[in-house]
Design an enzyme around this catalytic site. Sequence first.
Site, PDB file in Angstrom:
ATOM      1  CE  LYS A  13      97.528 -67.190  51.760  1.00 57.11           C
ATOM      2  NZ  LYS A  13      96.799 -67.594  50.541  1.00 57.11           N
ATOM      3  CE1 TYR A  53      92.067 -67.491  53.528  1.00 55.43           C
ATOM      4  CE2 TYR A  53      93.126 -69.097  54.960  1.00 55.43           C
ATOM      5  CZ  TYR A  53      93.213 -68.064  54.041  1.00 55.43           C
ATOM      6  OH  TYR A  53      94.445 -67.596  53.636  1.00 55.43           O
ATOM      7  CG  ASN A 116      97.959 -67.604  46.984  1.00 57.56           C
ATOM      8  OD1 ASN A 116      98.174 -67.778  48.186  1.00 57.56           O
ATOM      9  ND2 ASN A 116      96.762 -67.313  46.517  1.00 57.56           N
ATOM     10  CG  HIS A 119      95.221 -63.106  53.831  1.00 57.15           C
ATOM     11  ND1 HIS A 119      94.019 -63.432  53.233  1.00 57.15           N
ATOM     12  CD2 HIS A 119      94.941 -62.103  54.714  1.00 57.15           C
ATOM     13  CE1 HIS A 119      93.061 -62.668  53.752  1.00 57.15           C
ATOM     14  NE2 HIS A 119      93.596 -61.852  54.651  1.00 57.15           N
ATOM     15  CD  GLU A 130      91.108 -60.372  56.509  1.00 57.55           C
ATOM     16  OE1 GLU A 130      90.563 -61.313  55.899  1.00 57.55           O
ATOM     17  OE2 GLU A 130      92.046 -59.699  56.021  1.00 57.55           O
TER      18      GLU A 130
HETATM   19  N1  UDP Z   1      92.502 -70.987  47.430  1.00 58.94           N
HETATM   20  C1  UDP Z   1      92.788 -72.251  46.946  1.00 58.94           C
HETATM   21  N2  UDP Z   1      92.146 -72.675  45.801  1.00 58.94           N
HETATM   22  C2  UDP Z   1      91.254 -71.900  45.133  1.00 58.94           C
HETATM   23  C3  UDP Z   1      90.978 -70.615  45.632  1.00 58.94           C
HETATM   24  C4  UDP Z   1      91.618 -70.187  46.775  1.00 58.94           C
HETATM   25  O1  UDP Z   1      93.592 -72.981  47.526  1.00 58.94           O
HETATM   26  O2  UDP Z   1      90.720 -72.335  44.109  1.00 58.94           O
HETATM   27  C5  UDP Z   1      93.185 -70.529  48.646  1.00 58.94           C
HETATM   28  C6  UDP Z   1      94.375 -69.614  48.303  1.00 58.94           C
HETATM   29  O3  UDP Z   1      95.423 -69.854  49.242  1.00 58.94           O
HETATM   30  C7  UDP Z   1      93.764 -68.249  48.487  1.00 58.94           C
HETATM   31  C8  UDP Z   1      92.866 -68.478  49.703  1.00 58.94           C
HETATM   32  O4  UDP Z   1      92.311 -69.761  49.456  1.00 58.94           O
HETATM   33  O5  UDP Z   1      94.751 -67.246  48.675  1.00 58.94           O
HETATM   34  C9  UDP Z   1      91.781 -67.467  49.899  1.00 58.94           C
HETATM   35  O6  UDP Z   1      91.015 -67.359  48.721  1.00 58.94           O
HETATM   36  P1  UDP Z   1      90.473 -65.955  48.225  1.00 58.94           P
HETATM   37  O7  UDP Z   1      89.496 -66.211  47.126  1.00 58.94           O
HETATM   38  O8  UDP Z   1      90.017 -65.140  49.398  1.00 58.94           O
HETATM   39  O9  UDP Z   1      91.780 -65.305  47.562  1.00 58.94           O
HETATM   40  P2  UDP Z   1      92.779 -64.150  48.051  1.00 58.94           P
HETATM   41  O10 UDP Z   1      91.958 -63.122  48.791  1.00 58.94           O
HETATM   42  O11 UDP Z   1      93.826 -64.793  48.943  1.00 58.94           O
HETATM   43  O12 UDP Z   1      93.388 -63.599  46.797  1.00 58.94           O
HETATM   44 MG    MG Z   2      90.572 -63.357  50.291  1.00 62.40          MG
END
Ligand code: UDP
Ligand code: MG
Length: 155
Positions: A13, A53, A116, A119, A130
């Site tokens: 990211k 997303y 974080n 992805h 994807e």
């Molecule tokens: N995210 C965020 N706040 C939240 C949850 C998610 O900003 O409370 C963002 C974060 O960058 C995350 C992305 O949205 O990695 C996608 O969320 P997902 O639940 O799919 O998590 P991931 O698959 O990335 O672990």
């Molecule tokens: Mg995810």
Amino acid sequence: MMATTERTLVLLKPDAVQRGLCGEIVSRFENKGLKIVGMKMIQITSALSKEHYAHLVSKPFYPDLERFITSAPVVAMVLEGKEAVEVVRTMCGPTNATKAPAGTIRGDLSNSTSRNVIHASDSKETAAKEVPRFFKDSELMKYDLSKEWLYAGDE
Ligand code: UDP
Ligand code: MG
């Protein structure tokens, strides 16, 4: 039984690019023995963010997520290997990096739920959508990488 070879999509990211963490993260995947079959730097657009997303567009944090993911280039990768989808998710650690175990990418490199650093596709079904979302077939490289030092013949 022979485990299936899988492909999974990874995005380093904007925070990973800005913080100079791409080499560190790519190294972890190489060291694990995963094969890089696609890798490029791209700028995610608002439309691509909304597609990628789609399951989160109605969440209160989505505007910030879109602003963040479109704010600077990302490095997109396709990784291949035995049970690659689950292996890569395990290497990433949970979404909330504050709770991510040390030794995981998020646990070692972030302390945030939003910034974080990475992805990764969350299931084989998601990976199947994807990978073609980010890579044309012609961008996925066909080359030999000897597996004899990574897996037994029946794995
Ligand atoms: N995210 C965020 N706040 C939240 C949850 C998610 O900003 O409370 C963002 C974060 O960058 C995350 C992305 O949205 O990695 C996608 O969320 P997902 O639940 O799919 O998590 P991931 O698959 O990335 O672990
Ligand atoms: Mg995810």
